[in-house]
Every structure is written in C-alpha cells, then in structure tokens.
Design a protein around this motif. Structure first.
Motif, mmCIF file in Angstrom:
data_model
loop_
_atom_site.group_PDB
_atom_site.id
_atom_site.type_symbol
_atom_site.label_atom_id
_atom_site.label_comp_id
_atom_site.label_asym_id
_atom_site.label_seq_id
_atom_site.Cartn_x
_atom_site.Cartn_y
_atom_site.Cartn_z
ATOM 1 N N GLY A 81 0.803 -1.214 0.000
ATOM 2 C CA GLY A 81 0.000 0.000 0.000
ATOM 3 C C GLY A 81 0.834 1.261 0.000
ATOM 4 O O GLY A 81 2.036 1.254 -0.200
ATOM 5 N N ASN A 82 0.161 2.378 0.212
ATOM 6 C CA ASN A 82 0.811 3.679 0.202
ATOM 7 C C ASN A 82 1.439 3.967 1.560
ATOM 8 O O ASN A 82 0.774 3.856 2.583
ATOM 9 C CB ASN A 82 -0.218 4.768 -0.140
ATOM 10 N N TRP A 83 2.679 4.366 1.543
ATOM 11 C CA TRP A 83 3.402 4.679 2.770
ATOM 12 C C TRP A 83 3.565 6.188 2.874
ATOM 13 O O TRP A 83 3.972 6.842 1.926
ATOM 14 C CB TRP A 83 4.787 4.041 2.750
ATOM 15 N N SER A 84 3.282 6.716 4.053
ATOM 16 C CA SER A 84 3.539 8.132 4.270
ATOM 17 C C SER A 84 5.017 8.299 4.625
ATOM 18 O O SER A 84 5.695 7.340 4.996
ATOM 19 C CB SER A 84 2.646 8.687 5.378
ATOM 20 N N GLU A 85 5.502 9.512 4.508
ATOM 21 C CA GLU A 85 6.924 9.787 4.750
ATOM 22 C C GLU A 85 7.353 9.455 6.181
ATOM 23 O O GLU A 85 8.461 9.014 6.413
ATOM 24 C CB GLU A 85 7.243 11.245 4.438
ATOM 25 N N ASP A 86 6.468 9.667 7.147
ATOM 26 C CA ASP A 86 6.854 9.460 8.548
ATOM 27 C C ASP A 86 6.465 8.074 9.071
ATOM 28 O O ASP A 86 6.606 7.786 10.245
ATOM 29 C CB ASP A 86 6.237 10.547 9.437
ATOM 30 N N GLU A 87 6.003 7.200 8.190
ATOM 31 C CA GLU A 87 5.589 5.868 8.628
ATOM 32 C C GLU A 87 6.803 4.954 8.775
ATOM 33 O O GLU A 87 7.628 4.842 7.885
ATOM 34 C CB GLU A 87 4.591 5.273 7.637
ATOM 35 N N GLU A 88 6.884 4.319 9.923
ATOM 36 C CA GLU A 88 7.993 3.415 10.233
ATOM 37 C C GLU A 88 7.449 2.066 10.689
ATOM 38 O O GLU A 88 6.444 2.006 11.397
ATOM 39 C CB GLU A 88 8.860 3.992 11.361
ATOM 40 N N ILE A 89 8.122 1.005 10.323
ATOM 41 C CA ILE A 89 7.755 -0.328 10.787
ATOM 42 C C ILE A 89 8.184 -0.472 12.239
ATOM 43 O O ILE A 89 9.325 -0.197 12.594
ATOM 44 C CB ILE A 89 8.406 -1.416 9.924
ATOM 45 N N VAL A 90 7.235 -0.891 13.069
ATOM 46 C CA VAL A 90 7.509 -1.083 14.482
ATOM 47 C C VAL A 90 7.740 -2.569 14.783
ATOM 48 O O VAL A 90 8.613 -2.916 15.564
ATOM 49 C CB VAL A 90 6.334 -0.544 15.330
ATOM 50 N N LEU A 91 6.962 -3.431 14.130
ATOM 51 C CA LEU A 91 7.077 -4.864 14.393
ATOM 52 C C LEU A 91 6.654 -5.656 13.164
ATOM 53 O O LEU A 91 5.651 -5.337 12.525
ATOM 54 C CB LEU A 91 6.184 -5.262 15.578
#
Length: 186
Positions: free
Chosen positions: A13-23
């Motif tokens: 999907g679409n990722w925003s610039e500030d989106e980070e994988i946490v787990l």
C-alpha cells in the motif's frame, strides 16, 4: 531500516513519509516446525532406507535386500519431493505475517497455492484488542491469537498463533497512544 525499504517497495500500500515499521511478527516457530516435521521425518526415513542396508549388508535380512533393489532414481525423486515439501512449508510460514507501523496494522496471509489476503487497518480505527490463549501448550510455548476490533468495514480481525500476543497487544496500544499524542499536538 532495511525492513522499511523492503516493505515500502512491496505491495503493502501507500506509505507516508513518517511511517515506520515497528514490528514484523509471524506465527510462532512451533507452527513452522510442526509443518516441517512430516517431510523431515520422511526424508530421514528415506535416507536410512538407502544407507542402512549398504552399511549393515544384506546378509540374512530380506528387507535390506529389497531396499537395495529399489532403483536410485526412485530415491532421488522421492528425496526431491520431500525437500520441495519442506521448502513450501517454510515459504507458507514466511508469507503469513503481521506488520505493525506507527500508523497501521497490516496482515498478510498467503499460501503456496498463491491465495493472498491482505488486510489493512488504520490505528485510529482500532477500538479494542483482546488476546486468546486457547490451550496449556499455547501458554507454555507463549503463543496465542490477537483479536483486533475496529470501527468500519473490517469489524474484527483475528491474527492466529502469534508469538508473545500480550507484548504485541501492548505494542499496538502504545502505537495508538503515540498517534493520538501526535494528532493532539497538531
């Protein structure tokens, strides 16, 4: 960081610039081992059927003589099939995962039969999270189901046989709190 780059290039999907994988969580390793047990045992049995008669000799044992009369290509074909079964069990386990970011939860279920299901829930839509541990074995090994109740179309999502479900639940609630704080600041 590597996982972020990998999943951002994928179909998630679409990722925003500030989106980070946490787990990134998968089913408990017990389920991988369980699905690989039968082909592994069959491979060992196949290997033993070929090696033991050569090592022990065929004197006085008709079963050993029978095992040596089976052509080597038959052993190779069966060995290849069992190895393929092992690899497919691993791939099926590897392709089922939950990805938690600081904005959403994504769940992918994909089997080796190429059936894919991708469910995505925005953290702002999560209403409740519960954990189900259904057996003493699950308690002992530390796995269970996570049920996420959401507002909207998805309703209720169940992630089955996840390692440390209480920790995953706490992490999701923490990410929801962080997201609410970010929204309150703006």
């Amino acid at each position: 960081r590597i996982a972020n780059k990998f999943f951002r290039r994928g179909r998630q999907g679409n990722w925003s610039e500030d989106e980070e994988i946490v787990l990134l969580a998968r089913k408990h390793t017990f389920f991988l081992l369980r699905s690989m047990a039968v082909p592994a045992i069959l491979m060992v049995a196949l290997l033993m059927c070929r090696i033991v008669p050569l090592w022990a000799g065929t004197v006085g044992n008709p079963l050993f003589a029978l095992a040596l009369n089976i052509p080597l290509p038959a052993y190779l074909i069966l060995g290849f099939l069992f190895a393929f079964w092992l690899v497919m069990a691993f791939i099926e386990w590897e392709n089922d995962y939950i990805l938690i970011t600081n904005h959403r939860i994504m769940c992918q279920r994909q089997s080796f039969r190429f059936v894919e299901e991708m469910v995505e829930v925005n953290l702002a839509r999560v209403q409740d999270i519960s954990v189900r541990v259904l057996s003493p074995c699950a308690t002992l090994l530390g796995f269970g189901d996570i049920v996420v109740s959401t507002a909207g179309v998805n309703g209720e999502l169940t992630f089955t046989n996840i390692s440390s479900p209480e920790d995953v639940k706490a992490l999701i609630f923490f990410q929801i709190e962080q997201l609410e704080e970010q929204v309150a600041e703006t």
